[in-house]
Design an enzyme around this catalytic site. Sequence first.
Site, PDB file in Angstrom:
ATOM      1  N   LYS A  15      25.036  -2.684  24.577  1.00  0.00           N
ATOM      2  CA  LYS A  15      24.801  -1.243  24.409  1.00  0.00           C
ATOM      3  C   LYS A  15      25.893  -0.553  23.606  1.00  0.00           C
ATOM      4  O   LYS A  15      25.749   0.627  23.264  1.00  0.00           O
ATOM      5  CB  LYS A  15      24.727  -0.594  25.811  1.00  0.00           C
ATOM      6  CG  LYS A  15      26.055  -0.591  26.561  1.00  0.00           C
ATOM      7  CD  LYS A  15      25.962   0.041  27.954  1.00  0.00           C
ATOM      8  CE  LYS A  15      27.337   0.102  28.582  1.00  0.00           C
ATOM      9  NZ  LYS A  15      27.324   0.577  29.988  1.00  0.00           N
ATOM     10  N   ASP A  63      35.629  -0.727  37.787  1.00  0.00           N
ATOM     11  CA  ASP A  63      35.320  -0.082  36.520  1.00  0.00           C
ATOM     12  C   ASP A  63      36.598   0.553  35.962  1.00  0.00           C
ATOM     13  O   ASP A  63      37.575   0.751  36.697  1.00  0.00           O
ATOM     14  CB  ASP A  63      34.219   0.976  36.690  1.00  0.00           C
ATOM     15  CG  ASP A  63      33.155   0.772  35.621  1.00  0.00           C
ATOM     16  OD1 ASP A  63      31.959   0.800  35.942  1.00  0.00           O
ATOM     17  OD2 ASP A  63      33.551   0.514  34.458  1.00  0.00           O
ATOM     18  N   GLU A  64      36.593   0.851  34.666  1.00  0.00           N
ATOM     19  CA  GLU A  64      37.814   1.330  34.016  1.00  0.00           C
ATOM     20  C   GLU A  64      38.294   2.661  34.579  1.00  0.00           C
ATOM     21  O   GLU A  64      39.481   2.994  34.495  1.00  0.00           O
ATOM     22  CB  GLU A  64      37.612   1.436  32.502  1.00  0.00           C
ATOM     23  CG  GLU A  64      36.674   2.525  32.027  1.00  0.00           C
ATOM     24  CD  GLU A  64      35.210   2.137  32.103  1.00  0.00           C
ATOM     25  OE1 GLU A  64      34.353   2.981  31.805  1.00  0.00           O
ATOM     26  OE2 GLU A  64      34.921   0.992  32.530  1.00  0.00           O
ATOM     27  N   GLY A 104      27.155  -5.336  34.767  1.00  0.00           N
ATOM     28  CA  GLY A 104      27.124  -4.382  35.869  1.00  0.00           C
ATOM     29  C   GLY A 104      25.683  -3.981  36.107  1.00  0.00           C
ATOM     30  O   GLY A 104      25.000  -4.473  37.015  1.00  0.00           O
ATOM     31  N   GLY A 105      25.152  -3.146  35.216  1.00  0.00           N
ATOM     32  CA  GLY A 105      23.744  -2.752  35.318  1.00  0.00           C
ATOM     33  C   GLY A 105      22.829  -3.964  35.305  1.00  0.00           C
ATOM     34  O   GLY A 105      21.808  -4.001  35.998  1.00  0.00           O
ATOM     35  N   GLY A 147      28.933  -4.940  28.535  1.00  0.00           N
ATOM     36  CA  GLY A 147      28.369  -3.714  27.984  1.00  0.00           C
ATOM     37  C   GLY A 147      26.894  -3.871  27.667  1.00  0.00           C
ATOM     38  O   GLY A 147      26.501  -4.277  26.586  1.00  0.00           O
ATOM     39  N   GLY A 148      26.044  -3.602  28.698  1.00  0.00           N
ATOM     40  CA  GLY A 148      24.603  -3.679  28.471  1.00  0.00           C
ATOM     41  C   GLY A 148      24.057  -5.094  28.524  1.00  0.00           C
ATOM     42  O   GLY A 148      22.947  -5.355  28.045  1.00  0.00           O
ATOM     43  N   LYS A 167      34.772  -6.851  39.628  1.00  0.00           N
ATOM     44  CA  LYS A 167      35.636  -6.123  38.690  1.00  0.00           C
ATOM     45  C   LYS A 167      35.522  -4.625  38.949  1.00  0.00           C
ATOM     46  O   LYS A 167      34.418  -4.107  39.086  1.00  0.00           O
ATOM     47  CB  LYS A 167      35.208  -6.425  37.242  1.00  0.00           C
ATOM     48  CG  LYS A 167      35.936  -5.642  36.171  1.00  0.00           C
ATOM     49  CD  LYS A 167      35.314  -5.905  34.800  1.00  0.00           C
ATOM     50  CE  LYS A 167      35.836  -4.961  33.762  1.00  0.00           C
ATOM     51  NZ  LYS A 167      35.682  -3.539  34.128  1.00  0.00           N
ATOM     52  N   HIS A 217      41.080  -4.198  30.046  1.00  0.00           N
ATOM     53  CA  HIS A 217      39.942  -3.369  29.657  1.00  0.00           C
ATOM     54  C   HIS A 217      40.437  -2.520  28.490  1.00  0.00           C
ATOM     55  O   HIS A 217      41.586  -2.114  28.452  1.00  0.00           O
ATOM     56  CB  HIS A 217      39.492  -2.466  30.805  1.00  0.00           C
ATOM     57  CG  HIS A 217      38.141  -1.855  30.566  1.00  0.00           C
ATOM     58  ND1 HIS A 217      37.929  -0.867  29.625  1.00  0.00           N
ATOM     59  CD2 HIS A 217      36.940  -2.137  31.112  1.00  0.00           C
ATOM     60  CE1 HIS A 217      36.641  -0.554  29.610  1.00  0.00           C
ATOM     61  NE2 HIS A 217      36.013  -1.308  30.505  1.00  0.00           N
ATOM     62  N   ARG A 218      39.584  -2.250  27.507  1.00  0.00           N
ATOM     63  CA  ARG A 218      40.033  -1.577  26.280  1.00  0.00           C
ATOM     64  C   ARG A 218      39.500  -0.157  26.140  1.00  0.00           C
ATOM     65  O   ARG A 218      39.427   0.381  25.023  1.00  0.00           O
ATOM     66  CB  ARG A 218      39.590  -2.399  25.074  1.00  0.00           C
ATOM     67  CG  ARG A 218      38.090  -2.612  25.009  1.00  0.00           C
ATOM     68  CD  ARG A 218      37.669  -3.406  23.796  1.00  0.00           C
ATOM     69  NE  ARG A 218      36.213  -3.537  23.739  1.00  0.00           N
ATOM     70  CZ  ARG A 218      35.546  -3.957  22.683  1.00  0.00           C
ATOM     71  NH1 ARG A 218      36.173  -4.264  21.565  1.00  0.00           N
ATOM     72  NH2 ARG A 218      34.228  -4.046  22.717  1.00  0.00           N
ATOM     73  N   LYS A 265      28.025  -0.791  40.307  1.00  0.00           N
ATOM     74  CA  LYS A 265      27.508   0.432  39.677  1.00  0.00           C
ATOM     75  C   LYS A 265      26.740   1.222  40.739  1.00  0.00           C
ATOM     76  O   LYS A 265      26.075   0.572  41.548  1.00  0.00           O
ATOM     77  CB  LYS A 265      26.596   0.081  38.490  1.00  0.00           C
ATOM     78  CG  LYS A 265      27.278  -0.722  37.400  1.00  0.00           C
ATOM     79  CD  LYS A 265      28.178   0.110  36.508  1.00  0.00           C
ATOM     80  CE  LYS A 265      28.864  -0.744  35.436  1.00  0.00           C
ATOM     81  NZ  LYS A 265      29.729   0.039  34.533  1.00  0.00           N
ATOM     82  N   LYS A 269      29.555   3.451  38.490  1.00  0.00           N
ATOM     83  CA  LYS A 269      30.951   3.154  38.159  1.00  0.00           C
ATOM     84  C   LYS A 269      31.922   3.652  39.225  1.00  0.00           C
ATOM     85  O   LYS A 269      32.839   2.943  39.637  1.00  0.00           O
ATOM     86  CB  LYS A 269      31.333   3.813  36.831  1.00  0.00           C
ATOM     87  CG  LYS A 269      30.448   3.413  35.662  1.00  0.00           C
ATOM     88  CD  LYS A 269      30.678   4.278  34.450  1.00  0.00           C
ATOM     89  CE  LYS A 269      31.982   4.010  33.793  1.00  0.00           C
ATOM     90  NZ  LYS A 269      31.839   3.396  32.460  1.00  0.00           N
TER      91      LYS A 269
END
Length: 415
Positions: free
Chosen positions: A310, A179-180, A362-363, A339-340, A177, A269-270, A151, A153
């Site tokens: 998140k 990012d999308e 990530g964060g 995610g968060g 990984k 990834h969705r 990050k 991203k």
Amino acid sequence: MTGITYEDFLDLDYEPADDELVCDFRVTPASDMDMESAGSRVASESSNGTWAELQVEGNITDLSATCFHIDGDRIRVAYPDALFEHGNMPQVLSCIAGNILGMKAVERIRLVDCDWPEPLATSFPGPQYGTSVRSELLDAADRPITATVPKPKVGLSTDQHAQIGYEAWTGGIDLLKDDENLTDQSFNRYEDRLYQSLERRDQAEEETGEKKSYLVNVTGTGDQMLDRVQMAADAGCEFVMVDVVTAGWAAVQQVREVTEEEGLAIHAHRAMHAAFDRVPDHGVSMRALAQVARLCGVDHIHTGTADLGKLENEDTAGINEWLYSDLHGMNDVLPMASGGLHPGLVPELVDRIGTNIGIQAGGGVHGHPDGTHAGAKALRQSIDAAVDGIDIEEYADTHPELRTALDKWGTETPR
Ligand code: CAP
Ligand code: MG
């Protein structure tokens, strides 16, 4: 000649055959319509009927679906096997999640769940590895696998990306990984990123003695994706990542063919899933999307954080159970929680969904006050504590990186 109308697609005494696909829909009929009328129209328009009475010959009705169960706002529809082209997911979805989502006969309609019969299900490859990636491609047989997205991203240079990878891997992370939305932009080209990151990966493996790998994002046009998968294989990478919803299931199926030949695992990834599943009484559920992804052959898929992170989630635990469940002998899928997430949330996450998962932060790694390497160590420490059943606060007393993370984020869910 036989005349067929909507009413011919409704039979509440009908027993589905073993080879029929059965779909559960949540339906809100239009104000001037009852559930039976709505149900018959769903079965008709998602198989081979239409609004006008049709004169048809012979056994065309053998391809007609049947709404055979109504319970409150739920209907069940059985689809004959001959309606489908085996192995063609876009065709299947054009039936069960096609025009019916836009019919005026229903105010709202949601494809909630599917019961996949053997002939249709086994016409798809399924995952090559599933949860066995933990032991076959990584050294994480007895704990959640860990992943981190650099990050910010996008915007990092290739050097910065690879350096962050090295710091994370040597801090205990298994998977770097992408990012999308990072693919082959000018500031961080795919080929350079792939080779440079794997070079640092080899270094980190050397230093840690642990297997490490990279979820490199191959998303692009059909041909680009196949080229990028082949390049990943040639470069010695064990995984590829695909934005399965935005790239489309046809592309996923093509990628699956190449990964079979090369022995690569697919991380799904969705991104954009929420356009389908966020409104609870309309669209396509994440459960149904996850089922489609398993059939098409992904090994990992994001299924949420059991409401700890998140982002909004739909039934993470239930979807994960289905991904682990037997499906005519097909491999399972490893759920990825992301995610968060940060170390302070790991004990509760493992309580809610177990350890047969992947955890992406990530964060929660790169936002650590002492940087990526310390952030990676803190995440790994939180997982070691959870797996060994040690209280995280107690564990932090002897693990300074974790201590710092808990002091910063506690066990709060970020917004
Ligand atoms: C997480 C993430 C993932 C989301 C996807 C992001 O970053 O990289 O794409 O988790 O959502 O871009 O937000 P952080 P989901 O770890 O920094 O939050 O897993 O629900 O599909
Ligand atoms: Mg992301």
